[in-house]
Design an enzyme around this catalytic site. Structure first.
Site, mmCIF file in Angstrom:
data_model
loop_
_atom_site.group_PDB
_atom_site.id
_atom_site.type_symbol
_atom_site.label_atom_id
_atom_site.label_comp_id
_atom_site.label_asym_id
_atom_site.label_seq_id
_atom_site.Cartn_x
_atom_site.Cartn_y
_atom_site.Cartn_z
ATOM 1 N N GLU A 167 0.815 -1.233 0.000
ATOM 2 C CA GLU A 167 0.000 0.000 0.000
ATOM 3 C C GLU A 167 0.842 1.274 0.000
ATOM 4 N N TYR A 169 3.436 1.954 1.966
ATOM 5 C CA TYR A 169 4.017 2.329 3.256
ATOM 6 C C TYR A 169 5.532 2.079 3.249
ATOM 7 N N ARG A 217 2.671 -8.668 4.236
ATOM 8 C CA ARG A 217 1.722 -8.121 3.244
ATOM 9 C C ARG A 217 2.533 -7.515 2.114
ATOM 10 N N HIS A 255 -1.596 3.885 -1.738
ATOM 11 C CA HIS A 255 -2.665 4.829 -1.401
ATOM 12 C C HIS A 255 -2.720 6.009 -2.376
ATOM 13 N N GLN A 342 -18.584 4.640 3.373
ATOM 14 C CA GLN A 342 -19.190 5.832 3.985
ATOM 15 C C GLN A 342 -19.012 5.926 5.501
HETATM 16 P P1 FAD Z 1 -36.656 6.555 1.435
HETATM 17 O O1 FAD Z 1 -35.602 5.665 0.962
HETATM 18 O O2 FAD Z 1 -37.031 7.696 0.563
HETATM 19 O O3 FAD Z 1 -37.933 5.652 1.726
HETATM 20 C C1 FAD Z 1 -39.183 6.195 2.031
HETATM 21 C C2 FAD Z 1 -40.257 5.176 1.724
HETATM 22 O O4 FAD Z 1 -41.489 5.635 2.246
HETATM 23 C C3 FAD Z 1 -40.483 4.956 0.244
HETATM 24 O O5 FAD Z 1 -40.341 3.586 -0.065
HETATM 25 C C4 FAD Z 1 -41.916 5.436 0.006
HETATM 26 O O6 FAD Z 1 -42.604 4.663 -0.964
HETATM 27 C C5 FAD Z 1 -42.536 5.277 1.370
HETATM 28 N N1 FAD Z 1 -43.667 6.159 1.661
HETATM 29 C C6 FAD Z 1 -43.707 7.510 1.628
HETATM 30 N N2 FAD Z 1 -44.912 7.951 2.035
HETATM 31 C C7 FAD Z 1 -45.649 6.863 2.320
HETATM 32 C C8 FAD Z 1 -46.987 6.676 2.818
HETATM 33 N N3 FAD Z 1 -47.782 7.689 3.093
HETATM 34 N N4 FAD Z 1 -47.433 5.418 2.983
HETATM 35 C C9 FAD Z 1 -46.627 4.355 2.713
HETATM 36 N N5 FAD Z 1 -45.374 4.491 2.259
HETATM 37 C C10 FAD Z 1 -44.884 5.720 2.074
HETATM 38 N N6 FAD Z 1 -27.308 7.009 0.150
HETATM 39 C C11 FAD Z 1 -26.164 6.529 0.568
HETATM 40 O O7 FAD Z 1 -25.925 6.475 1.781
HETATM 41 N N7 FAD Z 1 -25.219 6.070 -0.300
HETATM 42 C C12 FAD Z 1 -25.425 6.086 -1.628
HETATM 43 O O8 FAD Z 1 -24.559 5.673 -2.386
HETATM 44 C C13 FAD Z 1 -26.646 6.591 -2.096
HETATM 45 N N8 FAD Z 1 -26.895 6.638 -3.419
HETATM 46 C C14 FAD Z 1 -28.102 7.108 -3.834
HETATM 47 C C15 FAD Z 1 -28.337 7.135 -5.210
HETATM 48 C C16 FAD Z 1 -29.559 7.588 -5.669
HETATM 49 C C17 FAD Z 1 -29.789 7.622 -7.150
HETATM 50 C C18 FAD Z 1 -30.568 8.016 -4.764
HETATM 51 C C19 FAD Z 1 -31.892 8.482 -5.264
HETATM 52 C C20 FAD Z 1 -30.312 8.005 -3.414
HETATM 53 C C21 FAD Z 1 -29.078 7.571 -2.941
HETATM 54 N N9 FAD Z 1 -28.762 7.566 -1.601
HETATM 55 C C22 FAD Z 1 -27.583 7.057 -1.161
HETATM 56 C C23 FAD Z 1 -29.655 8.160 -0.614
HETATM 57 C C24 FAD Z 1 -30.440 7.121 0.170
HETATM 58 O O9 FAD Z 1 -31.058 6.230 -0.701
HETATM 59 C C25 FAD Z 1 -31.445 7.857 1.050
HETATM 60 O O10 FAD Z 1 -30.753 8.705 1.915
HETATM 61 C C26 FAD Z 1 -32.260 6.886 1.872
HETATM 62 O O11 FAD Z 1 -32.951 5.996 1.033
HETATM 63 C C27 FAD Z 1 -33.261 7.622 2.746
HETATM 64 O O12 FAD Z 1 -33.933 6.659 3.492
HETATM 65 P P2 FAD Z 1 -35.402 6.855 4.063
HETATM 66 O O13 FAD Z 1 -35.755 5.527 4.605
HETATM 67 O O14 FAD Z 1 -35.424 8.021 4.961
HETATM 68 O O15 FAD Z 1 -36.312 7.216 2.825
HETATM 69 P P1 NAP Z 2 -27.623 17.231 -2.451
HETATM 70 O O1 NAP Z 2 -26.369 16.518 -2.241
HETATM 71 O O2 NAP Z 2 -28.104 18.157 -1.424
HETATM 72 O O3 NAP Z 2 -27.452 18.015 -3.831
HETATM 73 C C1 NAP Z 2 -28.425 18.823 -4.345
HETATM 74 C C2 NAP Z 2 -27.882 19.611 -5.553
HETATM 75 O O4 NAP Z 2 -28.887 20.418 -6.031
HETATM 76 C C3 NAP Z 2 -26.708 20.464 -5.220
HETATM 77 O O5 NAP Z 2 -25.738 20.319 -6.243
HETATM 78 C C4 NAP Z 2 -27.260 21.872 -5.180
HETATM 79 O O6 NAP Z 2 -26.224 22.675 -5.702
HETATM 80 C C5 NAP Z 2 -28.468 21.770 -6.098
HETATM 81 N N1 NAP Z 2 -29.604 22.610 -5.656
HETATM 82 C C6 NAP Z 2 -30.066 22.778 -4.406
HETATM 83 N N2 NAP Z 2 -31.150 23.598 -4.416
HETATM 84 C C7 NAP Z 2 -31.367 23.929 -5.707
HETATM 85 C C8 NAP Z 2 -32.345 24.750 -6.349
HETATM 86 N N3 NAP Z 2 -33.288 25.377 -5.681
HETATM 87 N N4 NAP Z 2 -32.235 24.878 -7.688
HETATM 88 C C9 NAP Z 2 -31.287 24.242 -8.386
HETATM 89 N N5 NAP Z 2 -30.347 23.469 -7.826
HETATM 90 C C10 NAP Z 2 -30.386 23.315 -6.499
HETATM 91 O O7 NAP Z 2 -28.780 16.222 -2.723
HETATM 92 P P2 NAP Z 2 -28.975 15.024 -3.730
HETATM 93 O O8 NAP Z 2 -27.983 14.985 -4.818
HETATM 94 O O9 NAP Z 2 -30.410 15.122 -4.097
HETATM 95 O O10 NAP Z 2 -28.763 13.757 -2.832
HETATM 96 C C11 NAP Z 2 -29.636 13.478 -1.746
HETATM 97 C C12 NAP Z 2 -28.889 12.773 -0.690
HETATM 98 O O11 NAP Z 2 -28.588 11.450 -1.122
HETATM 99 C C13 NAP Z 2 -27.608 13.476 -0.427
HETATM 100 O O12 NAP Z 2 -27.627 14.098 0.833
HETATM 101 C C14 NAP Z 2 -26.568 12.437 -0.545
HETATM 102 O O13 NAP Z 2 -25.779 12.334 0.629
HETATM 103 C C15 NAP Z 2 -27.283 11.131 -0.759
HETATM 104 N N6 NAP Z 2 -26.574 10.443 -1.816
HETATM 105 C C16 NAP Z 2 -25.378 9.932 -1.504
HETATM 106 C C17 NAP Z 2 -24.640 9.330 -2.470
HETATM 107 C C18 NAP Z 2 -23.299 8.739 -2.142
HETATM 108 O O14 NAP Z 2 -22.635 8.266 -3.025
HETATM 109 N N7 NAP Z 2 -22.877 8.736 -0.908
HETATM 110 C C19 NAP Z 2 -25.120 9.259 -3.756
HETATM 111 C C20 NAP Z 2 -26.338 9.799 -4.048
HETATM 112 C C21 NAP Z 2 -27.051 10.406 -3.067
HETATM 113 P P3 NAP Z 2 -26.325 24.266 -5.827
HETATM 114 O O15 NAP Z 2 -27.135 24.702 -4.658
HETATM 115 O O16 NAP Z 2 -24.898 24.704 -5.800
HETATM 116 O O17 NAP Z 2 -26.946 24.486 -7.138
HETATM 117 FE FE1 SF4 Z 3 -17.708 0.269 5.118
HETATM 118 FE FE2 SF4 Z 3 -20.006 -0.785 5.960
HETATM 119 FE FE3 SF4 Z 3 -19.915 0.578 3.647
HETATM 120 FE FE4 SF4 Z 3 -18.818 -1.864 3.899
HETATM 121 S S1 SF4 Z 3 -20.996 -1.338 4.039
HETATM 122 S S2 SF4 Z 3 -17.893 -0.093 2.958
HETATM 123 S S3 SF4 Z 3 -18.025 -1.755 5.961
HETATM 124 S S4 SF4 Z 3 -19.532 1.403 5.682
#
Ligand code: FAD
Ligand code: NAP
Ligand code: SF4
Length: 677
Positions: A167, A169, A217, A255, A342
């Site tokens: 890595e 080191y 390693r 790294h 994460q």
């Molecule tokens: P949600 O996942 O939004 O779940 C809410 C659920 O509630 C839904 O299934 C919906 O159908 C249900 N619901 C809402 N209202 C009602 C109702 N009235 N009755 C019954 N059901 C209802 N996070 C990461 O940590 N790492 C990532 O790499 C990552 N990548 C992402 C990529 C994408 C494209 C997206 C969209 C999100 C990503 N996220 C990632 C974000 C992550 O998925 C969200 O932060 C997480 O799913 C939020 O969890 P939650 O349970 O609060 O809500």
């Molecule tokens: P986000 O990270 O808060 O990004 C939102 C984007 O929209 C920003 O680039 C912001 O940039 C822009 N924005 C905010 N308000 C706006 C407005 N009124 N008009 C136009 N642009 C606006 O949220 P997200 O991409 O929706 O993701 C949601 C959550 O999912 C995030 O918090 C993230 O942590 C999680 N997630 C995580 C991963 C991962 O790989 N770990 C991947 C996907 C999602 P400006 O304000 O500069 O325009």
């Molecule tokens: Fe790290 Fe857990 Fe994500 Fe695996 S699932 S990479 S152990 S945070």
């Protein structure tokens, strides 16, 4: 005895003076626990994994001296107190029937410290401190400190040590001309450059005697310019074996390498072919590593004779019982490591304690426990996203009677969109795990059930996990047919044109861009394609395994422009250890990244933007489709309805706070809530 399932993985391994019960090594991970000084907590973390059936664990890196620590105050094995502290760990592990080796990590020029030392004064790109060049006495001091550290580890009760030689080191820095410019006996020819690692192994063996495990390693593919050739790797492995090593473990990439090696977009077992090249060259056991995260992948790698053992590290954060569950035929019950970094590596690099996105108990074994309840409650959970599912699993595991409602036809919430993104296929496994666990734990699941306040009468606890809805960016022209949002694209698969403007460069904007530039098989599902994309070659043909032709990505499927209003670099808020991968991946697909825009309007031509407070330099981003990824707001309508009715409820996940929401926070919040029911 041959096991009926995973016969290679579960076969014992005879090391001569001791026998390992199976072929699974828990690889070294820095957790930050040792630095807390709470040795009971450190001991419980390892003991839980020993109880889970892993054959041999390696601790996080322990410094042999001050200059070798990864940063000032890094945990070391340098004093009698250190021996006594570590004894708490080894006693607990042995009491649990496990075996543990201590990793000796000298960081060399990677040490984040003005005291760092190295073979030559070549500053590393990942540390601001230029290292001091060691003279002959300085080198002798490093060797004796490492040997003394191994002797103390033995006194502390460890079953062995792992000498960290990969890595990038300290020991690795001596091996290659990239970092070793010396002209004395420690530099120049390969024989001289490998003198230090070999001497360290030889003198360690001399000091600890025969019945003590020494793992070396070895960096099998450096992935940096002027890295080792394969011939040199084999030569070193043979010399290390002759010097007294018991096992050789695989290190992949320095790294500072600009090729991902463990992120989720790296294919499973992507580097086992490298370890396989060493099989047959030496006679001691060889361990392979990197992106092995299920018993089947591990079994396949061993059955393919890539190695004698597999090393998995992060999978043991996700599930301490990995091996026991595999052996019991319960692989579906293993909480999968999705390789997101994460809560583990991103935490380490932010000076936070390690944990795990899918398992918030990791490194909190003494503090967060899911004890069986004495007072069974009926629990209603609305929302089967990660927040709701985590709550449901913990509540049910504790013995509560749980009902989960979701309006969708599938569990997983937004994870079902995440899994559509090339490079995020691991989310399929996470959703599958949740679905299986919901069934196994007897949780009543009501899908297709959009719930109102009146549906929730009579439950002892009501949990609102209804997630988020997309933020309305209020851009003139956003109601035109050529404007869609991330849900339309990822969930509903609406048609998207060849030229696309993506509004918003958060995690979702990056993911949507990744989705749009790819077509056909995801490189994460095809090792050869992935190697081509990133420029990974065979170290037998090219030094360090950097392909001579460089990265050769497939042509982008679309022309994408990714925009944000902030003037900062795009992707600044992405994961500490993975943000660079997302940025590089999009750059390879010619995605244009535009910061500091004002969105003026959307027309037939495309997206009209201007720059700065004075709204100057108007530009039209010509495109067929505009995709809105402008963040999210909490979906609190049900919580508000309940509040108006005077019904108490817990609001978690995105429904609670949308800003900076991720699955890590959602799962952590849900698990901790249910631990308290
Ligand atoms: P949600 O996942 O939004 O779940 C809410 C659920 O509630 C839904 O299934 C919906 O159908 C249900 N619901 C809402 N209202 C009602 C109702 N009235 N009755 C019954 N059901 C209802 N996070 C990461 O940590 N790492 C990532 O790499 C990552 N990548 C992402 C990529 C994408 C494209 C997206 C969209 C999100 C990503 N996220 C990632 C974000 C992550 O998925 C969200 O932060 C997480 O799913 C939020 O969890 P939650 O349970 O609060 O809500
Ligand atoms: P986000 O990270 O808060 O990004 C939102 C984007 O929209 C920003 O680039 C912001 O940039 C822009 N924005 C905010 N308000 C706006 C407005 N009124 N008009 C136009 N642009 C606006 O949220 P997200 O991409 O929706 O993701 C949601 C959550 O999912 C995030 O918090 C993230 O942590 C999680 N997630 C995580 C991963 C991962 O790989 N770990 C991947 C996907 C999602 P400006 O304000 O500069 O325009
Ligand atoms: Fe790290 Fe857990 Fe994500 Fe695996 S699932 S990479 S152990 S945070």
């Amino acid at each position: 005895m041959t096991h009926a399932i995973y016969p290679h993985l579960l076969a014992p391994l005879d090391l001569g003076f001791t026998t390992l019960p199976n072929r699974v090594l828990m690889g070294s991970m820095h957790t930050g626990l040792e630095e807390t000084g709470d040795w009971n907590r450190v001991a419980e973390y390892y003991a839980e994994r020993a109880r889970g059936g892993v054959a041999l664990m390696v601790t996080g890196g322990i410094a042999p001296n001050e200059e070798g620590g990864v940063l000032p105050g890094a945990s070391g094995m340098q004093s009698d107190k250190d021996i006594a502290d570590h004894k708490i760990v080894t006693d607990r592990v042995h009491g649990a029937g496990g075996k543990i080796a201590m990793q000796i990590l000298h960081a060399g020029r990677y040490a984040y410290s003005p005291k760092c030392v190295a073979p030559s004064p070549v500053k590393s790109p990942i540390s601001p401190f230029p290292p001091a060049e060691l003279d002959a006495d300085g080198i002798e001091k490093q060797i004796s400190d490492i040997i003394a550290c191994a002797e103390k580890a033995q006194k502390a009760g460890y079953d062995g040590v792992e000498i960290m030689g990969s890595e990038g080191y300290f020991l690795n820095q001596f091996l290659v001309t990239h970092t070793n410019k010396r002209t004395d006996e420690w530099g120049g020819s390969y024989e001289n450059r490998m003198r230090l690692p070999v001497e360290v192994v030889r003198r360690t063996r001399e000091a600890v005697g025969t019945d003590f495990i020494i793992i070396y390693r070895l960096s099998m593919i450096d992935l940096v310019p002027n890295g080792s050739t394969w011939e040199e790797v084999v030569r070193l492995a043979k010399a290390v074996e002759a010097a007294g090593a018991t096992i050789i473990n695989t290190g992949i990439g320095w790294h500072e390498a600009r090729i991902p090696t463990i992120a989720t977009s790296v294919p499973r077992a992507a580097f086992s072919w490298v370890t396989k090249k060493l099989m047959g060259e030496i006679s001691i056991p060889i361990v392979t590593s990197n992106r092995i995260n299920t018993p089947q992948v591990a079994e396949d790698v061993l059955a393919d004779a890539c190695a004698d053992m597999v090393s998995m590290a992060r999978p043991f954060l996700a599930d301490a019982d990995f091996v026991n569950k595999a052996a019991a035929g319960e692989a579906k019950q293993i909480a999968p490591c999705i390789a997101c970094n994460q809560a583990c590596l991103d935490h380490t690099f932010s000076m936070k304690l390690t944990s795990c996105l899918v398992n918030p108990r990791a490194c909190s074994e003494t503090e967060l426990n899911y004890d069986t309840t004495n007072a069974v409650k009926s629990v209603a959970i609305v929302g089967a996203g990660p927040a709701g599912l985590a709550t449901a699993l913990v509540a049910a595991e504790r013995g509560h009677k749980v009902t989960v409602f979701d309006g969708a036809s599938e569990v997983g919430g937004q994870l079902n969109m995440a899994k559509q993104v090339p490079g995020k296929e691991e989310f399929f496994g996470l959703v599958d795990y949740y679905r299986n666990e919901v069934a196994r734990l007897g949780i009543e699941l009501k899908l297709g059930a959009f719930v109102g306040a009146d549906d929730l009468d009579g439950f002892d606890e009501v949990v609102i996990a209804t997630g988020v809805t997309p933020r309305d960016p209020q851009i003139d022209g956003q109601d035109r047919p050529n404007v869609v949002n991330y849900i339309d694209v990822l969930r509903d698969k609406v048609a998207v044109g060849k030229r696309v403007a993506v509004i918003g460069a958060g995690g979702i904007g990056f993911d949507v861009s990744e989705f749009l530039v790819h077509e056909g098989e995801s490189p994460t599902e095809d090792i050869e394609l992935w190697k081509r994309e990133w420029g990974v070659g065979d170290p037998a043909n090219t030094r360090g395994g950097l392909a001579k032709a460089g990265a050769q990505p497939e042509a982008p499927a679309r022309q994408v422009t990714l925009l944000q209003r902030k003037s900062s670099k795009l992707g600044k808020g992405l994961g500490k250890t993975t943000g660079w991968i997302h940025r590089s991946a999009l750059a390879m697909k010619n995605v244009e990244m535009v910061a500091g825009v004002n969105y003026e309007r959307i027309s037939d031509e495309g997206l009209h933007v201007s720059f700065g407070e004075a709204r100057e330099n108007p530009r039209v981003i010509e495109c067929d489709t505009v995709v809105l990824c402008s963040g999210q707001v909490s979906n609190r309508s049900l919580a508000d309805e309940l509040e108006a009715k005077g019904v108490a409820c817990h609001v978690i996940g995105g429904a609670d706070v949308a800003a900076e929401l991720d699955a890590k926070r959602a799962i952590n919040q849900g698990s901790r809530l249910a631990a308290g029911f």
